[in-house]
Design a protein around this motif. Structure first.
Motif, PDB file in Angstrom:
ATOM      1  N   LYS A  49       1.469  -3.885  -0.189  1.00 21.16           N
ATOM      2  CA  LYS A  49       1.211  -2.604  -0.867  1.00 21.16           C
ATOM      3  C   LYS A  49       2.479  -1.757  -1.009  1.00 21.16           C
ATOM      4  O   LYS A  49       2.630  -1.008  -1.971  1.00 21.16           O
ATOM      5  CB  LYS A  49       0.151  -1.803  -0.114  1.00 21.16           C
ATOM      6  CG  LYS A  49      -1.171  -2.542   0.072  1.00 21.16           C
ATOM      7  CD  LYS A  49      -1.779  -2.982  -1.251  1.00 21.16           C
ATOM      8  CE  LYS A  49      -3.119  -3.690  -1.033  1.00 21.16           C
ATOM      9  NZ  LYS A  49      -3.646  -4.253  -2.303  1.00 21.16           N
ATOM     10  N   HIS A  50       3.364  -1.856  -0.014  1.00 20.96           N
ATOM     11  CA  HIS A  50       4.599  -1.076  -0.046  1.00 20.96           C
ATOM     12  C   HIS A  50       5.517  -1.591   1.059  1.00 20.96           C
ATOM     13  O   HIS A  50       5.077  -2.290   1.979  1.00 20.96           O
ATOM     14  CB  HIS A  50       4.322   0.415   0.147  1.00 20.96           C
ATOM     15  CG  HIS A  50       3.604   0.737   1.421  1.00 20.96           C
ATOM     16  ND1 HIS A  50       4.250   0.844   2.650  1.00 20.96           N
ATOM     17  CD2 HIS A  50       2.289   0.967   1.681  1.00 20.96           C
ATOM     18  CE1 HIS A  50       3.366   1.125   3.595  1.00 20.96           C
ATOM     19  NE2 HIS A  50       2.160   1.201   3.036  1.00 20.96           N
ATOM     20  N   ASP A  57       2.619   7.930   0.922  1.00 20.70           N
ATOM     21  CA  ASP A  57       1.973   9.187   0.541  1.00 20.70           C
ATOM     22  C   ASP A  57       2.971  10.330   0.408  1.00 20.70           C
ATOM     23  O   ASP A  57       2.586  11.511   0.435  1.00 20.70           O
ATOM     24  CB  ASP A  57       0.908   9.543   1.584  1.00 20.70           C
ATOM     25  CG  ASP A  57      -0.159   8.467   1.712  1.00 20.70           C
ATOM     26  OD1 ASP A  57      -0.622   7.966   0.665  1.00 20.70           O
ATOM     27  OD2 ASP A  57      -0.517   8.111   2.853  1.00 20.70           O
ATOM     28  N   LYS A 245       5.913   2.848 -11.857  1.00 22.99           N
ATOM     29  CA  LYS A 245       5.719   3.779 -10.742  1.00 22.99           C
ATOM     30  C   LYS A 245       4.675   3.310  -9.727  1.00 22.99           C
ATOM     31  O   LYS A 245       4.717   3.700  -8.559  1.00 22.99           O
ATOM     32  CB  LYS A 245       5.354   5.173 -11.263  1.00 22.99           C
ATOM     33  CG  LYS A 245       4.038   5.291 -12.002  1.00 22.99           C
ATOM     34  CD  LYS A 245       3.823   6.739 -12.452  1.00 22.99           C
ATOM     35  CE  LYS A 245       2.482   6.943 -13.135  1.00 22.99           C
ATOM     36  NZ  LYS A 245       2.354   6.134 -14.371  1.00 22.99           N
ATOM     37  N   ASP A 246       3.744   2.457 -10.132  1.00 25.24           N
ATOM     38  CA  ASP A 246       2.678   2.031  -9.215  1.00 25.24           C
ATOM     39  C   ASP A 246       2.909   0.645  -8.606  1.00 25.24           C
ATOM     40  O   ASP A 246       2.052   0.148  -7.871  1.00 25.24           O
ATOM     41  CB  ASP A 246       1.331   2.049  -9.952  1.00 25.24           C
ATOM     42  CG  ASP A 246       0.924   3.457 -10.377  1.00 25.24           C
ATOM     43  OD1 ASP A 246       1.192   4.394  -9.603  1.00 25.24           O
ATOM     44  OD2 ASP A 246       0.358   3.603 -11.482  1.00 25.24           O
ATOM     45  N   LYS A 251       6.494   1.897  -4.573  1.00 26.40           N
ATOM     46  CA  LYS A 251       5.612   2.837  -3.884  1.00 26.40           C
ATOM     47  C   LYS A 251       6.391   3.599  -2.818  1.00 26.40           C
ATOM     48  O   LYS A 251       7.084   3.009  -1.993  1.00 26.40           O
ATOM     49  CB  LYS A 251       4.460   2.067  -3.233  1.00 26.40           C
ATOM     50  CG  LYS A 251       3.310   2.938  -2.763  1.00 26.40           C
ATOM     51  CD  LYS A 251       2.523   3.489  -3.930  1.00 26.40           C
ATOM     52  CE  LYS A 251       1.267   4.227  -3.439  1.00 26.40           C
ATOM     53  NZ  LYS A 251       0.545   4.846  -4.556  1.00 26.40           N
TER      54      LYS A 251
END
Length: 627
Positions: A49-50, A57, A245-246, A251
């Motif tokens: 995910k990152h 966040d 960006k996603d 991220k």
């Protein structure tokens, strides 16, 4: 591999032969989300995910204000003309993104998947259909081919050496690019190609790539240039509809809405501006400043934060570089003699508050640094070159002189004098003269005021044996011009290293780079033995082989006395205002500035709209490492 960056571009031909070859090879390979140097599993799986060193966040918004040094007159970082603006690379995306907490792994960016030949003879990139330039034009294979060919033809000389082993680039279809290699010994090459910045073919079609000017270029990256004042300031703005960006590789990155860099003529002026709140973030390069210049209320109250972040990178070599193109430095005994006259222990004690470690290797702070006598594995590499290498390399441990720190170095001066006598130099009327009877005078070209205090004791030690050192400080544009044209006797320079050195070593040491204007062979080194060792390192087929070859190369460079080694520190020293935040875990191999953010409930020390009025920024020399 170092932080060298390159771009690939060429007209794409849909050739049946290469396509069939690629189809045959693909039966033995499979597209991957990441590639590694020795085919070891990457740290992050396909569904990650990152990265661990980001805050996924992190709040978006605000501005990061920085200080620039040296001025700039170009927005084209890919050619040898002009001085490019700081951070201009942020407007470009590359085929892949290197993980900053692994020695050398790349994850797909513009390329969603990467396919490597089992025998390392080619690499194929599958482009993401959604990738686009910031004018909405899609990124396609023809852009990748154009980028590569343009850099090879018109880019800085480093690209031709960096990509020397690429034989052909083929756009197999609009979203697939195949790079075929001249041979399969260069294991690093697929990852090097992954670093390729992709340029927009349609935008450059009506422009001259060889011009270094201030026209705002088009990219596909997370930021775009919005304002430029030549030599004074550059402003970037985050691309709100940035196509990537996603992506997991992005991220938690690029959290600032704006980036602003003002240029200063002098680091002392810039430091005072930081303490006054004119900008937000500063990497301190001077030990004296770190020890004494931050005793201000803002630091004591915790508003201006001093922090040291561990630096896991090999330290490479910073040193006083001899230009071997000058006849006076072609005798190794002369270079060795001059090396004896730098009193590191006194310098560290009196000028640096004892904070530095002497650099003893071109791969210091890593397992690639040579030590003691050559191992059996190293001897297997070195023995075939014995008659081309200094004899002591095989029998003696390389050691730099160590003094008592008193500033009195008579023993070293006597040894230096004897070496110079052996080289045919002598004293005539209190002046050292060379083999032609000419008084010896060395010009040390400099762009940094901070280094003058370091060079003055060295100058005195040279004067004691009759040698004049002329410290010639020039503005940064003249410095860069003279460095590119090799118009210097000595300079301060550095050769950065990564945990996986490779093709960039050609640019540093290989004979092929010595006469290329603008190359990074600052020494002018042309040594067949070194060329062989560089090739062996690049073609190493395992991590242990890479280590052995790096150590062998290290020994050859050290015993050549091509630089007077300086010093290093194993942390990044940062000062920043408390309205900035950063992740608890920093990347091992980078400061990771683009992982930082502005705290939503905090305000800058001085409101952004009034900060530029505090002090007029001045054009400045480039920021180097006093260390």
């Amino acid at each position: 591999m170092t932080a060298l960056r390159a771009v690939t571009r060429a007209g794409g031909l849909f050739l049946l032969g290469p396509l069939l070859l690629g189809m045959a090879c693909s039966s033995q390979a499979a597209p991957q989300h990441a590639i590694t140097l020795y085919n070891e599993p990457p740290k992050y799986p396909a569904d990650f995910k990152h990265f661990d060193y980001v805050n996924p966040d992190a709040p978006k918004g605000g501005i990061l204000r920085s200080a620039g040094f040296g001025g700039f007159d170009s927005l084209n970082p890919f050619i040898s003309k002009g001085v490019p603006a700081d951070d201009i690379g942020l407007i470009y995306d590359t085929l892949a993104r290197q993980g900053l907490d692994e020695p050398f792994t790349e994850y797909g960016l513009i390329a969603g998947k990467i396919e490597k030949a089992p025998d390392n003879s080619w690499v194929r990139f599958y482009l993401r259909p959604e990738a686009k330039f910031n004018d909405g034009h899609p990124v396609r294979a023809e852009d990748v081919v154009f980028s590569f060919n343009t850099l090879i033809k018109d880019g800085s000389p480093l690209y031709r050496s960096y990509y020397a082993d690429v034989d052909q680039v083929v756009a197999e279809d609009p979203l697939t690019v195949l790079f075929k290699f001249k041979h399969n010994d260069n294991r690093e090459l697929p990852l090097i190609i992954g670093q390729l910045p992709v340029l927009p073919k349609h935008w450059w079609a009506s422009r001259d790539f060889n011009k270094g000017n201030l026209e705002i270029p088009l990219g596909s990256g997370p930021y775009k240039v919005v304002d430029v004042k030549a030599g004074r300031s550059v402003r970037y703005e985050r691309v709100k509809d940035y196509w990537g960006k996603d992506l997991p590789v992005n991220k938690g990155l690029y959290n600032f809405d704006r980036l602003s860099t003002d240029y200063y003529r002098d680091n002392t002026v810039a430091l005072e501006a930081l303490k006054a709140g004119a900008f937000d973030f500063w990497q301190e390069m001077t030990a004296k400043n770190w020890a004494t210049a931050y005793d201000v209320p803002a630091v004591r109250e915790g508003r201006l934060i001093k922090e040291e972040i561990p630096n896991g990178n090999p330290q490479g070599m910073q040193g006083f570089i001899f230009n071997l193109r000058k006849p006076m430095f072609q005798d190794v005994r002369v270079r060795q003699a001059l090396s004896l006259l730098l009193d590191f222990e006194w310098t560290n004690k009196q000028l640096f508050f004892g904070t530095y470690t002497r650099t003893k290797s071109y791969f210091d702070n890593s397992d690639m640094a040579s030590r003691g006598l050559p191992s059996d594995a190293e001897l297997k590499i070195l023995e075939p070159l014995r008659d081309k290498l200094p004899a002591p390399l095989f029998t003696d441990e390389f050691k730099l002189p160590v003094t008592d720190g008193s500033g009195i170095i008579r023993d070293q001066q006597r040894k230096a004098f004897q070496l110079l006598k052996d080289a045919g130099w002598k004293i005539v009327g209190d002046k050292m003269v060379d083999t032609e009877g000419k008084p010896v005078s060395i010009e040390f070209l400099l762009a940094q005021t901070e280094f003058e205090r370091v060079l003055l004791p060295f100058k005195r030690n040279l004067a004691d044996i009759g040698i004049n050192l002329d410290i010639r400080r020039v503005d940064v544009s003249q410095y860069i011009t003279r460095r590119r044209s090799r118009d210097y006797d000595m300079i301060v320079g550095s050769f950065p290293q990564s945990s996986s050195p490779g093709n960039e070593q050609r640019e540093y040491w290989d004979s092929s780079a010595a006469d290329k204007p603008g190359s990074y062979n600052l020494i002018g080194l042309k040594d067949p033995a070194v060329d062989t060792l560089v090739s062996g390192l690049i073609n190493a087929d395992s991590r242990q082989s890479l280590i052995d070859h790096a150590r062998a190369l290290d020994r050859a460079l050290l015993w050549g006395y091509y630089v007077i080694p300086n010093w290093h520190i194993k942390t990044w020293r940062l000062a920043y205002w408390d309205h900035l935040g950063h992740p608890k875990k920093s990347p091992l191999y980078d400061i990771g500035t683009m992982t930082w953010w502005v705290k939503p409930d905090a305000t800058p020390a001085i409101p952004v709209q009034t900060a530029p009025d505090l002090a007029e920024p001045e054009a400045a020399p480039s920021k180097g490492t006093e260390q």
